[in-house]
Design an enzyme around this catalytic site. Sequence first.
Site, short mmCIF file in Angstrom:
data_model
loop_
_atom_site.label_atom_id
_atom_site.label_comp_id
_atom_site.label_asym_id
_atom_site.label_seq_id
_atom_site.Cartn_x
_atom_site.Cartn_y
_atom_site.Cartn_z
N SER A 170 0.78 -1.41 -0.03
CA SER A 170 -0.33 0.18 0.07
C SER A 170 0.81 1.47 -0.15
O SER A 170 1.69 1.37 -0.88
CB SER A 170 -0.81 0.04 1.15
OG SER A 170 -1.74 1.05 1.11
N ASP A 219 -10.12 -6.28 -3.22
CA ASP A 219 -9.54 -4.86 -2.73
C ASP A 219 -10.38 -3.92 -3.23
O ASP A 219 -10.65 -3.27 -4.46
CB ASP A 219 -8.06 -4.92 -3.13
CG ASP A 219 -7.35 -3.73 -2.45
OD1 ASP A 219 -8.11 -2.80 -2.11
OD2 ASP A 219 -6.13 -3.76 -2.65
N HIS A 247 -7.83 -5.40 1.06
CA HIS A 247 -6.52 -4.61 0.81
C HIS A 247 -5.24 -5.05 1.64
O HIS A 247 -4.13 -5.14 1.36
CB HIS A 247 -6.64 -3.23 1.25
CG HIS A 247 -5.90 -2.33 0.75
ND1 HIS A 247 -5.18 -2.19 -0.78
CD2 HIS A 247 -5.09 -1.54 1.45
CE1 HIS A 247 -4.41 -1.57 -0.65
NE2 HIS A 247 -4.01 -0.80 0.40
#
Length: 268
Positions: A170, A219, A247
């Site tokens: 991320s 996600d 995610h």
Amino acid sequence: RMGSRLHASAARGARGARALLLALPLAAALAACGPDGPGGPDGPDGPGSPGRPEGSKNPAGTPPNAPAAEPGALPVRVRSIPVGDHDVPALEVGAEDAPAVLFLHGSRYTANDWLANGTLERVARAGWRAVAIDLPGFGGTGGLEVEHFSFLPQFISAAGLGRPVVVAPSMGGLYVITILHQHSSELAGIVLVAPVAARSLKTDAPAGLPTLVLWGTEDDTIPVKMADLLLERIPGARLELFEGGGHAFYFEQREAFHTLLLEFLSGL
């Protein structure tokens, strides 16, 4: 561009470095990183740990489905790495002369979460020096202000990591993607885990850097279609999908993530 595979899991859901503490058990190592523990500003990192509401902190450092510390776990070294006028806390497991794997984190996590998740232990037992750090603005690195494209090269040099493999989920992906054109030769490989900043890669990255791209099919923070941009811009990049993964699938589907990560490392 290489094809992708789909994985299913039952689980859903330099001034040098100063060594501070040696051979810490899990609980002590987590506490050593400071009272804030993991967590940070709300951001694109999926659900937090159980009991970690939106925007809250979790000193225990427990990602979803985290295992309990096992007897006979490898010792954890807590180090303080000088970058600029601040020190960056780092958790290390494994032989100091082994090749390094550097773990970054997303905006709702810190270095503690990789330790609590058992990832550092698994990687170290495979023969690597597993290192997890708090990125600028998070955990024990909260006061450090540095441009994202300059932080990682500075840290790698100050910590003496040589040419590490960098695992970047991320928000952590921003620190890797933005240095690919100038610093890819300083890395042994990268693992991009549903990273932000895919659109910032406007031209092809240099060839020859082993790259694994991982994404959860469910996600809803950074859509899996963004992986196509990375496959187009990073020569030889390989995509692996986690069926039903959100995610933070690397915590939700921990064992499948560890298996793929270790497989990638063994091929370097």
